[in-house]
Motif scaffolding. Structure first.
Motif, mmCIF file in Angstrom:
data_model
loop_
_atom_site.group_PDB
_atom_site.id
_atom_site.type_symbol
_atom_site.label_atom_id
_atom_site.label_comp_id
_atom_site.label_asym_id
_atom_site.label_seq_id
_atom_site.Cartn_x
_atom_site.Cartn_y
_atom_site.Cartn_z
ATOM 1 N N LEU A 71 36.535 39.150 33.681
ATOM 2 C CA LEU A 71 35.923 40.261 33.943
ATOM 3 C C LEU A 71 34.688 40.569 33.148
ATOM 4 N N LEU A 72 34.763 40.224 31.999
ATOM 5 C CA LEU A 72 33.563 40.252 31.101
ATOM 6 C C LEU A 72 32.290 39.377 31.766
ATOM 7 N N ALA A 73 32.551 38.027 32.048
ATOM 8 C CA ALA A 73 31.652 37.205 32.631
ATOM 9 C C ALA A 73 31.029 37.884 33.843
ATOM 10 N N LYS A 74 31.969 38.360 34.632
ATOM 11 C CA LYS A 74 31.459 38.723 36.086
ATOM 12 C C LYS A 74 30.449 39.982 35.825
ATOM 13 N N CYS A 75 30.646 40.991 34.926
ATOM 14 C CA CYS A 75 30.096 42.203 34.765
ATOM 15 C C CYS A 75 28.766 41.663 34.064
ATOM 16 N N LEU A 76 28.795 40.686 33.062
ATOM 17 C CA LEU A 76 27.538 40.275 32.710
ATOM 18 C C LEU A 76 26.611 39.623 33.416
ATOM 19 N N VAL A 77 27.122 38.564 34.487
ATOM 20 C CA VAL A 77 26.185 37.935 35.602
ATOM 21 C C VAL A 77 25.622 38.878 36.390
ATOM 22 N N ALA A 78 26.590 39.991 36.928
ATOM 23 C CA ALA A 78 26.090 41.234 37.873
ATOM 24 C C ALA A 78 24.983 41.974 37.221
ATOM 25 N N ALA A 79 25.327 42.380 36.066
ATOM 26 C CA ALA A 79 24.185 43.153 35.326
ATOM 27 C C ALA A 79 22.866 42.454 35.193
ATOM 28 N N PHE A 80 22.940 41.104 34.907
ATOM 29 C CA PHE A 80 21.340 40.457 34.673
ATOM 30 C C PHE A 80 21.017 39.861 35.828
ATOM 31 N N LEU A 81 21.496 39.716 36.957
ATOM 32 C CA LEU A 81 21.245 39.299 38.301
ATOM 33 C C LEU A 81 21.078 40.410 39.404
ATOM 34 N N ALA A 82 21.489 41.475 38.883
ATOM 35 C CA ALA A 82 21.488 42.728 39.751
ATOM 36 C C ALA A 82 22.120 42.599 41.069
ATOM 37 N N VAL A 83 23.352 41.703 41.045
ATOM 38 C CA VAL A 83 24.153 41.674 42.236
ATOM 39 C C VAL A 83 25.518 42.249 42.009
ATOM 40 N N PRO A 84 26.192 42.566 43.019
ATOM 41 C CA PRO A 84 27.855 43.131 42.770
ATOM 42 C C PRO A 84 28.415 42.150 42.008
#
Length: 231
Positions: A71-84
């Motif tokens: 969950l934390l990793a998905k949120c971090l990747v989404a925030a830094f790549l601007a993807v859902p």
């Protein structure tokens, strides 16, 4: 006297490492890093079929840890790549290290590292090899007892000399730095690999071999981030 660091948090003189706010992603050295309390990660992440197969093979205790980390990793990747976040998958490689997929395809330019303790989860994301590790200050005595297996005499001097501060925090910081470094190298902390990463200084954190490092602290836990040179 207090001072304010680059991210706007107050640093009190005499503390060993800079504070980091749980749940707030920050950038350092071109990497993204975030730490969160496990109790704040109760939402179940949306899993792909491949991720669900991994979860189904885990025991209940390991499952909760794995879900919190993803969950934390998905949120971090989404925030830094601007993807859902729903488009992000985090699956294990053959050696157990995490790899990132976005929109069903691999993201080879992204390197991800995760770490867990009983109370916290951390994730780090970078365009090159990265390692992140958490070590509770309460574990410092255990670290000191096993230090001969991981720390060289030079490393130990970095822990016990230099800037005065919280000695348990110094042991925890040294361990977290070693763990983060070998994760970036995709090797193990017990063995020759960890001793080949010299700790030149804890304040500021400096490692040999062209690695860049930072250490923070939060809630009695030390967080280390290591960026290794690309091979």
């Amino acid at each position: 006297m207090d001072a304010t660091d680059a991210i706007g948090t107050v640093v009190t003189e005499g503390t060993a490492f800079r504070p980091i706010a749980p749940g707030r992603p920050l950038r350092w050295g071109g990497a993204g890093v975030v730490v969160a309390r496990r109790e704040d990660l109760r939402r179940i992440p949306l899993l792909s079929p491949a991720e669900q197969r991994v979860v189904d093979g885990l025991g209940s205790r390991r499952r909760a840890e794995w879900l919190a980390g993803r969950l934390l990793a998905k949120c971090l990747v989404a925030a830094f790549l601007a993807v859902p976040a729903r488009d992000v998958e985090v699956l294990p490689r053959g050696d157990g290290s995490p790899r990132v997929l976005v929109g069903g395809g691999p993201a080879p330019a992204l390197h991800l590292s995760l770490s867990h303790t009983a109370r916290h989860v951390a994730a780090a994301l970078a365009p090159g090899p990265v390692g992140v590790d958490l070590c509770d200050t309460a574990s410092a005595e255990t670290v000191r007892r096993v230090a001969d297996h991981v720390l060289s005499p030079r490393d130990r001097r970095a822990v016990t000399t230099g800037r005065p501060g919280d000695r348990p925090g110094a042991w925890a910081g040294a361990w977290a730095l070693k763990e983060a470094a070998v994760k970036a190298d995709r090797s193990g902390v017990f063995g020759a690999a960890a001793r080949r990463v010299p700790i030149l200084s804890l304040w500021p954190p400096l490692l040999g071999g062209g690695r860049r490092a930072m250490v923070w602290q939060t809630d009695g836990t030390t967080l280390a981030l290591v960026l290794a040179p690309r091979s």
